[in-house]
Structures are given as structure tokens and as C-alpha cells.
Design a protein around this motif. Structure first.
Motif, PDB file in Angstrom:
ATOM      1  N   VAL A 188       0.491  -1.694  -0.567  1.00  0.00           N
ATOM      2  CA  VAL A 188      -0.079   0.139   0.176  1.00  0.00           C
ATOM      3  C   VAL A 188       0.834   1.228  -0.360  1.00  0.00           C
ATOM      4  N   GLY A 189       0.531   2.580   0.052  1.00  0.00           N
ATOM      5  CA  GLY A 189       0.553   3.471  -0.542  1.00  0.00           C
ATOM      6  C   GLY A 189       1.171   4.191   0.954  1.00  0.00           C
ATOM      7  N   TYR A 190       0.534   4.169   1.829  1.00  0.00           N
ATOM      8  CA  TYR A 190       1.864   4.841   3.590  1.00  0.00           C
ATOM      9  C   TYR A 190       1.889   4.305   4.909  1.00  0.00           C
ATOM     10  N   PHE A 191       2.308   3.987   5.238  1.00  0.00           N
ATOM     11  CA  PHE A 191       2.562   4.101   6.336  1.00  0.00           C
ATOM     12  C   PHE A 191       2.111   4.947   8.070  1.00  0.00           C
ATOM     13  N   THR A 192       1.025   4.617   8.804  1.00  0.00           N
ATOM     14  CA  THR A 192       1.241   5.643   9.881  1.00  0.00           C
ATOM     15  C   THR A 192       1.274   4.951  10.842  1.00  0.00           C
ATOM     16  N   SER A 193       0.792   5.543  12.031  1.00  0.00           N
ATOM     17  CA  SER A 193       0.376   4.873  13.029  1.00  0.00           C
ATOM     18  C   SER A 193      -0.977   4.468  13.239  1.00  0.00           C
ATOM     19  N   THR A 194      -1.627   5.656  12.488  1.00  0.00           N
ATOM     20  CA  THR A 194      -3.020   5.283  13.053  1.00  0.00           C
ATOM     21  C   THR A 194      -3.230   4.183  11.529  1.00  0.00           C
ATOM     22  N   SER A 195      -2.801   3.926  10.250  1.00  0.00           N
ATOM     23  CA  SER A 195      -3.759   2.994   9.525  1.00  0.00           C
ATOM     24  C   SER A 195      -2.586   1.681  10.083  1.00  0.00           C
ATOM     25  N   LEU A 196      -1.419   1.543  10.219  1.00  0.00           N
ATOM     26  CA  LEU A 196      -0.607   0.503  11.373  1.00  0.00           C
ATOM     27  C   LEU A 196      -1.830  -0.364  12.079  1.00  0.00           C
TER      28      LEU A 196
ATOM     29  N   LEU B  63      10.031   5.743  13.689  1.00  0.00           N
ATOM     30  CA  LEU B  63       9.755   6.108  15.230  1.00  0.00           C
ATOM     31  C   LEU B  63       9.164   7.338  15.300  1.00  0.00           C
ATOM     32  N   ARG B  64       9.473   8.003  14.584  1.00  0.00           N
ATOM     33  CA  ARG B  64       8.601   9.439  14.933  1.00  0.00           C
ATOM     34  C   ARG B  64       6.901   9.859  14.790  1.00  0.00           C
ATOM     35  N   GLU B  65       6.445   8.375  13.635  1.00  0.00           N
ATOM     36  CA  GLU B  65       5.709   7.862  13.255  1.00  0.00           C
ATOM     37  C   GLU B  65       5.129   7.025  14.165  1.00  0.00           C
ATOM     38  N   LEU B  66       5.463   6.638  14.422  1.00  0.00           N
ATOM     39  CA  LEU B  66       4.251   5.610  16.058  1.00  0.00           C
ATOM     40  C   LEU B  66       5.130   6.265  17.335  1.00  0.00           C
ATOM     41  N   ASP B  67       5.692   7.640  17.141  1.00  0.00           N
ATOM     42  CA  ASP B  67       5.635   8.413  18.550  1.00  0.00           C
ATOM     43  C   ASP B  67       4.632   9.431  17.904  1.00  0.00           C
TER      44      ASP B  67
ATOM     45  N   LEU C  78      12.580   0.628  -7.120  1.00  0.00           N
ATOM     46  CA  LEU C  78      12.931   0.458  -5.456  1.00  0.00           C
ATOM     47  C   LEU C  78      13.291   0.354  -4.526  1.00  0.00           C
ATOM     48  N   SER C  79      13.863   0.762  -3.453  1.00  0.00           N
ATOM     49  CA  SER C  79      14.329   0.311  -2.755  1.00  0.00           C
ATOM     50  C   SER C  79      13.484  -0.078  -1.193  1.00  0.00           C
ATOM     51  N   VAL C  80      13.700  -1.485  -0.823  1.00  0.00           N
ATOM     52  CA  VAL C  80      12.955  -2.257   0.332  1.00  0.00           C
ATOM     53  C   VAL C  80      13.825  -2.576   1.204  1.00  0.00           C
ATOM     54  N   VAL C  81      13.495  -2.487   2.177  1.00  0.00           N
ATOM     55  CA  VAL C  81      13.828  -2.553   3.503  1.00  0.00           C
ATOM     56  C   VAL C  81      13.315  -3.337   4.930  1.00  0.00           C
ATOM     57  N   PRO C  82      13.598  -3.651   5.712  1.00  0.00           N
ATOM     58  CA  PRO C  82      13.250  -4.179   6.853  1.00  0.00           C
ATOM     59  C   PRO C  82      12.457  -2.895   7.096  1.00  0.00           C
ATOM     60  N   PHE C  83      11.578  -3.264   8.244  1.00  0.00           N
ATOM     61  CA  PHE C  83      11.119  -2.349   9.707  1.00  0.00           C
ATOM     62  C   PHE C  83      12.047  -2.594  10.631  1.00  0.00           C
ATOM     63  N   PRO C  84      13.045  -0.963  10.369  1.00  0.00           N
ATOM     64  CA  PRO C  84      13.549  -1.195  11.794  1.00  0.00           C
ATOM     65  C   PRO C  84      13.529  -1.770  12.670  1.00  0.00           C
ATOM     66  N   GLU C  85      14.741  -2.420  13.195  1.00  0.00           N
ATOM     67  CA  GLU C  85      14.821  -3.465  14.287  1.00  0.00           C
ATOM     68  C   GLU C  85      14.548  -2.250  16.224  1.00  0.00           C
ATOM     69  N   VAL C  86      14.863  -1.019  15.780  1.00  0.00           N
ATOM     70  CA  VAL C  86      14.250  -0.226  16.661  1.00  0.00           C
ATOM     71  C   VAL C  86      12.650   0.218  17.113  1.00  0.00           C
ATOM     72  N   ALA C  87      11.790   0.088  16.118  1.00  0.00           N
ATOM     73  CA  ALA C  87      10.682   0.189  15.547  1.00  0.00           C
ATOM     74  C   ALA C  87       9.921  -1.174  16.329  1.00  0.00           C
ATOM     75  N   ARG C  88      10.386  -1.906  15.507  1.00  0.00           N
ATOM     76  CA  ARG C  88       9.702  -3.495  15.749  1.00  0.00           C
ATOM     77  C   ARG C  88       9.829  -2.988  16.831  1.00  0.00           C
ATOM     78  N   ASP C  89      11.585  -3.256  17.807  1.00  0.00           N
ATOM     79  CA  ASP C  89      10.664  -3.435  19.258  1.00  0.00           C
ATOM     80  C   ASP C  89      10.402  -2.766  20.181  1.00  0.00           C
ATOM     81  N   ARG C  90       9.820  -1.337  19.289  1.00  0.00           N
ATOM     82  CA  ARG C  90       8.800  -0.140  20.402  1.00  0.00           C
ATOM     83  C   ARG C  90       7.731  -1.267  19.712  1.00  0.00           C
ATOM     84  N   LEU C  91       7.287  -1.174  19.078  1.00  0.00           N
ATOM     85  CA  LEU C  91       5.874  -2.085  18.936  1.00  0.00           C
ATOM     86  C   LEU C  91       5.482  -3.041  19.838  1.00  0.00           C
TER      87      LEU C  91
END
Length: 711
Positions: free
Chosen positions: A43-51, A99-103, A209-222
Motif C-alpha cells: 500500500v502507499g502509506y505507513f502511519t501509526s493509525t493505519s498500522l 519512530l517519529r510516526e509511531l510516537d 525501488l528500495s525495500v528495507v526491513p522494518f527498523p529493528e528499534v521500531a519493531r522493538d517499540r511495537l
């Protein structure tokens, strides 16, 4: 291997779902989730609410052992893009943005959803990757939308379409998707092709396109959030993908921040503009808060329109990119995240189009776009402007810049509301441009002069110290020759008071200004003044542009900025840094922050910068080595120093005026007329200063020499 459980093939799926005919969630998504065991979504966007909403969509699905893979685009802001373009590690910037989006979201219902996401990630039921377009010199948004359901029988259903997997995307918006069933001959090839596209995407094998894993620190935050929320579950709902109203991305509305006290004159300015049916100019002294006044006006207008169930499209035009950045910060304080329009249209065009569509459908009450003058006249943005049918408010910052024929011809005629901001809306030697601006925006609705602003405490008091510096022998010779040529032009009929800067007379006047601006004696005078303030902070030095003029056949002289930096840093050992037009935007922010700290940089040395719109309220002392006779420039520079700040009760302005020595062979009448232009600036500075009598004494010898005591 075939199971006894019903699979995707058991569903009566249509080949297309469209909002005018059916509920996409009830007729496609929910039935598919009940029988599928694997779900892949881009999908197009990642935001805390959509997640958080993804958690609602796959809660029951995961309870049956279903596994989901999600690819979305991180939400980069302008600072992120600048850092990437300057060579910062992309993964570090992605981590910061995530992290900014999650916070950014603290609502309980969203935190519950994020907590569930964390538990799903920890259990291996959900894996997330982030995608973005990466070219050599820019970063773009991954905007594709595809999805694949698989079941335990190996059957496949793929789909593609316009919706994001959020409440707005699936329910509130008008959307459509095309569905391809893998067991159908024609559909099967398309379904497999979409699955191959997703697998290439997931494996980071997609060109551009560049596709990267979800950042480890953000994963830990979740995961940590999942642990904190414990076993709390979301309220049961018939529609897993439709969140309660409180969870949705509530449309942002303009609101005056609680930490802002609306001053009386700002209220008067807004009311005066509204009385003119939302058209006109605010002629307010630099530093009196024109930006906030304009946003207060826009907020009032948006409130009125909301009562009529109409959205507001707010377009802010600013001459320079750093001013766009400042406006964005100000608008965000009023509760709305604006779209910055400059540089590549691939960065802003999709977002602008999306937000305008939402406003058209009644789903977004306010759209705020902040554009540079250069970008707004571009074909792509003009095309967007021409299609806006909702109420449009155009706010022009430093509106005098829009008076040129190119800019004013591009001003949108479909703007119902228009507001021009400028301390000096009158264009220098351009009556046609001034009249055109008044015709478009309307007459001055409110005026707040410098004297009144100081009197009411909106600006700080100041001392004005003119310094008379005599030209040396070489400079006097150059100056005398130029004065002779200027006298010839005047004798030939050229008008000194209305000289076009691009005319032959205008060229000679610029050359003369160059000799005065680069006068060698100014550096010695500057050294003496700075040395007496070597312990002071918040000091600005304004340098002349270019290099010191020399006699014909000689190479150009030294650069005043370089000489000033050497003087300040190497000779006086003051912490200093240059601030010029070539200084990158990201570096400018850092320099202003260091300067404002009061513990790092004592002096900023500027050339062609720190004039229009730069917000540095802590500046207390200014040294004007050169300033043009254009009143706008010296009014802007004075305004930089008069903004109020904590602990600042007075500013000091040193103005270095170069003059030929007494007895120099000059045409007296021409020189007298030229000097009038110089003294007009000095008088403008002096008359509102706290030491007016002292400045009169300093200037008296010069006025007596040229019989100008009546000035």
C-alpha cells in the motif's frame, strides 16, 4: 494438499468492486479473510493509525493461524529528504521517520491497535517492510496498491486498485478494485503476475525501488507496546476493518494554539481583512507577527466555511525555500500538516492531488499548500491550481516579490480570498507592479508602522550608531570618475529619482554603491566596534556583495565576507560562521539553532541572506557594512534585529557610511543629490531610535558640508 476447510474458491467473488455498487469491505475483504491463510499487501502509506487498523483487519485472521506480509511507504518529512540527499545513511533516516510516526499518536484506541500489532509481530503473524523510490538525487513515495490472498488449498486471489487499507481508503473514500481469481484461465495469469510483482518487491528486486526491513528499534517499540498493553483486545465488531470513529485519522482543522496570545493589533488586522470580504494587504512592520496573523485569519475563515460544510484550500506563496520551511513549522503549530511545494514535483504532486480529492469529497476540511514563488508558476502546479473549485485562500508572504509581470500573471483568478503580507508592499521604482498587486489582492486593510509597534511593545527599542568612514585615495578616484559619468547621464536627461536599476544610470549607481559598500576603512571601524563587544552574543554582520572594485585593468579586489570572517574569527577570536545564499537549507537550520543557543556561535556573517523572513529574534547587535538604498532591504535588516526575545530589552544597529574626503574633486550638486539618498536611510533609522540626538551630532558635519541641515 486439500483441506476440509472452505477456501477462496468457495467464495462468489466478482471481478470488480466499486463504491457506488457495493461495500468493498463487507463483500470482498471480510469474506476473503475468513478463508485465506496468507495475505500479502502493498500500500502507499505507513502511519501509526493505519498500522493500528491493520491490526483490526487481521485479528481474527491471525487467530486462525493466518500470516500477513505488509509493504508500505515510510512518511518522510522535508528534513528526512534533505538528509538523504546530503548523503546520510538511508536506513538511519527510515528508522528515524518510522519512530517519529509511531510516537506521533497517543490516542488510547490507536495505542491498543499498535499494541496488538506488536503482539502479532512478536508471534510471527505479521511482517512489515518499507519501500520508497530512490534515484541518484531524490527520494520518492512508493504509491502502488496490490494485494494477494492465498489459502491452504493453494488457491490465489489477487487484486489491485485505488484503496489504502485504512478507514478512509476502504470506507470513507470512493474506491474501486479489480480482482483476479487464480483458478480462472485469464484471471490466473494476471493473479500470478501480481504475486510475482509482490515477491520481487518483498525480496528488494524491483528496479528503482528500495525495500528495507522494518527498523529493528521500531519493531522493538511495537513489541514493547504490545507487552505494555497486555492482553487488552479491541472491542468486538462486525466489521473488522471499520474502526470506531475515534480511531480514524480525524481530519485536521486549523486552530489557534493554546500557547499563543492573540495580540490586539492582530485581532484588529484580521477583522479589517474580513470586513473587506477576505481581500487586502496587511502592511505590518517586520517582526510584528505577520505569519501568525495570517494563520489566525485563515483559521477564522475556515471556521466560517465549516459551518457552511465547505472546505478551505489555503495556498501560501513564499519567495524562498527556507521561508517555506518556516511556514510549514508555523502551520503545523496550528494543527495541520501542510504540503511543501518546491523541487521535484514527484515529491509533492501525488500528495497534493490526494488531499484535494479528499477535500472535494468532504473528507478533509482544510488543505494547506506552501509553495515557493518559482514552483507555483510551474506548469504542473498551475494545472493543479486551475482545477480547484473549493474556496481558495491565497496568502502571499513578502508579497512585493509577486509584482513582476511573470509572477502576477500566474496568480490564480479562482481564489475567492486573497491576503498579501509585507512591511513594504510598494515595489521600488515599479508603480505598475505595485498597482497590479493592489488590483489582485485589494487595498491595504491594516497598517502597523515601526514606531507604533515599538511604542506598544511588539518590537524592541534600539540604539542607532552611524559610523562615517572616509574613502581612501584609490576609492576616491574611482568614486570621482563614477560621479562624473553619473552627472553626464543626468545632464542627458536621465532622472536620478526614478532610475531603473537595469538602465545605464542604474548600472553606474550600482558601481558607485559597490565602491561605498566595500570601502576598506569599514573593516577597521568594524574591528573597533566588535572588539568592545567581544563578550557579547547574538551579533550579525551584513557584508557587501561581490568583491571590492578596482581601477581599470586591475583584478577584482578582496571579498568583504572573507575579510570580515578573518577579522571576526582569526583576529578577534570570536566564534563565528558565514551565512550566505549558497549555505544549504539543512545547514542554515543548524546555524540558526547554534546562534540562538547563546552558548555556541557569537557572530553570523551574512551576504545576500538574513533579510526577508528569517526568524532570528535573539539577534541583538547588527553591523551594516553595506545596505542598498532600496528601503526594503534596510527595513528588513532592521526588522531582523527588533524582534522580541526573552532577556532582550534593546538592540544596537551600527551603520557604516562611506563618504569621500572633504575637498575631493566632485560635482557638488550631483554629489549632494546622491548623498540625500544615503541620508534618507540614516534618518529613517535614527528618527525612531532611542539616541536620536546623538545620531544628529554624528551626521551634522556631513550635512553642513553639503548644505543638508534641513533633512
Amino acid at each position: 494438499m486439500t483441506t476440509n476447510q472452505p477456501g477462496l474458491r468457495s467464495l462468489s467473488l466478482a471481478d470488480r468492486y466499486r463504491s457506488d455498487k457495493e461495500d468493498v469491505v463487507a463483500t470482498f475483504y471480510r469474506p476473503s479473510f475468513t478463508v485465506a491463510t496468507r495475505y500479502s499487501r502493498a500500500v502507499g502509506y505507513f502511519t501509526s493509525t493505519s498500522l493500528a487498523l491493520f491490526a483490526r483487519g487481521i485479528e481474527a485472521f491471525s487467530a486462525r493461524g493466518g500470516v500477513m506480509r505488509l509493504v508500505a511507504s515510510p512518511h518522510f518529512n522535508e528534513d528526512d529528504l534533505i538528509d538523504i540527499e546530503r548523503g546520510y545513511d538511508v536506513r538511519a533516516v527510515v528508522e528515524r521517520a518510522t519512530l517519529r510516526e509511531l510516537d506521533s499518536e497517543q490516542r488510547e484506541t490507536v495505542l491498543d491497535g499498535l499494541g496488538l500489532v506488536g503482539r502479532l509481530v512478536a508471534e510471527g503473524a505479521l511482517d512489515i517492510k518499507l519501500a520508497f523510490v530512490q534515484q541518484d538525487d531524490w527520494i520518492g513515495i512508493y504509491h502502488e496498491k496490490i494485494g494477494i490472498f492465498r489459502d491452504d488449498d493453494g488457491d490465489l486471489v489477487a487484486f489491485t486498485g485505488s484503496s489504502n487499507e485504512t478507514f478512509g481508503g476502504l470506507v470513507a473514500n470512493f474506491e474501486s478494485i479489480e480482482v483476479y481469481r487464480g483458478w480462472e484461465a485469464v484471471d490466473g495469469r494476471r493473479a500470478l503476475r501480481l504475486e510475482e510483482d509482490f515477491e520481487a518487491l518483498w525480496s528488494d528486486k524491483t528496479t528503482r525501488l528500495s525495500v528495507v526491513p522494518f527498523p529493528e528499534v521500531a519493531r522493538d517499540r511495537l513489541i514493547s507496546l504490545g507487552n505494555e498493553r497486555g492482553e487488552r483486545t479491541l472491542p468486538p465488531r462486525d466489521d473488522a476493518l471499520r474502526p470506531p470513529v475515534v480511531v480514524t485519522d480525524g481530519p485536521a482543522r486549523l486552530a489557534v494554539p493554546s500557547n499563543i496570545t492573540v495580540r490586539g493589533y492582530q485581532r484588529d488586522a484580521v477583522e479589517a481583512w474580513l470586513r473587506q470580504q477576505g481581500r487586502g494587504m496587511l502592511k505590518m512592520a517586520t517582526g510584528t507577527g505577520k505569519t501568525k496573523t495570517a494563520l489566525i485569519a485563515a483559521t477564522q475563515l475556515a471556521n466560517v466555511l465549516r459551518q457552511r460544510e465547505q472546505p478551505l484550500v489555503l495556498l501560501v506563496l513564499a519567495p524562498l525555500q527556507h521561508l517555506v520551511d518556516q511556514w510549514i513549522t508555523e502551520v503545523e503549530e496550528f494543527g495541520v500538516r501542510p504540503v511543501a511545494v518546491y523541487e521535484s514535483s514527484q515529491k509533492w504532486l501525488p500528495v497534493v492531488e490526494d488531499q484535494l480529492n479528499e477535500a472535494r469529497l468532504g473528507q478533509r476540511p482544510v488543505v494547506v499548500i506552501v509553495a515557493t514563488n518559482a514552483s507555483y508558476i510551474g506548469d504542473k502546479f498551475q494545472s493543479v491550481l486551475s482545477r480547484i473549485t473549493q474556496p481558495l485562500l491565497v496568502v502571499a508572504d513578502e508579497a512585493h516579490n509577486l509584482g513582476s509581470s511573470t509572477y502576477r500573471a500566474a496568480l490564480p483568478q479562482n481564489a475567492t480570498y486573497r491576503l498579501a503580507l509585507s512591511a513594504t508592499p510598494e515595489r521600488w521604482f515599479d508603480e505598475d507592479g505595485t498597482d497590479a498587486l493592489i488590483d489582485y489582492f485589494g487595498p491595504i486593510a491594516f497598517e502597523l508602522g515601526l514606531g507604533k509597534a515599538i511604542e506598544m511593545g511588539a518590537l524592541t527599542r534600539y540604539l542607532y550608531m552611524p559610523r562615517l568612514v572616509e574613502l581612501n585615495a584609490i576609492e576616491t578616484s574611482l568614486y570621482s570618475d563614477l560621479t562624473t559619468e553619473i552627472a553626464k547621464r543626468i545632464t542627458a536627461g536621465d532622472d536620478l529619482k526614478a532610475a531603473d536599476p537595469s538602465s545605464p544610470l542604474g548600472f553606474l549607481l550600482r558601481q558607485r554603491a559597490g565602491v561605498l559598500g566595500h570601502a576598506e576603512g569599514k573593516l577597521a571601524a568594524l574591528r573597533a566596534d566588535l572588539a568592545r563587544r567581544s563578550d557579547a552574543w547574538f551579533q550579525l554582520v551584513y557584508c557587501a556583495e561581490g568583491r571590492r572594485p578596482t581601477e581599470a585593468g586591475q583584478p577584482p579586489g578582496p571579498n568583504q565576507l572573507r575579510d570580515a570572517m578573518h577579522l571576526v574569527g582569526n583576529e578577534l577570536h570570536l566564534a563565528a560562521h558565514s551565512y550566505i545564499s549558497e549555505t544549504a537549507r539543512a545547514e542554515r537550520k543548524v546555524l540558526l539553532r547554534r546562534f540562538g543557543s547563546g552558548t555556541d556561535l557569537q557572530v553570523l556573517v551574512a551576504m545576500r541572506c538574513l533579510d526577508e523572513g528569517v526568524d532570528i529574534p535573539d539577534a541583538r547587535t547588527g553591523y551594516l557594512l553595506a545596505s542598498s538604498s532600496n528601503p526594503r532591504q534596510f527595513i528588513q535588516r532592521r526588522g531582523r534585529l527588533l524582534r522580541r526575545a526573552e532577556g532582550k530589552d534593546r538592540a544596537e544597529i551600527f551603520d557604516y557610511l562611506a563618504v569621500p574626503p572633504a575637498g575631493a574633486p566632485l560635482n557638488f550638486e550631483v554629489e549632494r543629490n546622491l548623498l540625500i539618498r544615503e541620508l534618507e536611510r540614516a534618518n529613517e533609522f535614527a528618527k525612531l531610535s532611542e539616541n536620536y540626538e546623538t545620531t544628529l551630532e554624528v551626521l551634522r558635519p556631513l550635512k553642513e558640508r553639503y548644505q543638508l541641515m534641513d533633512m
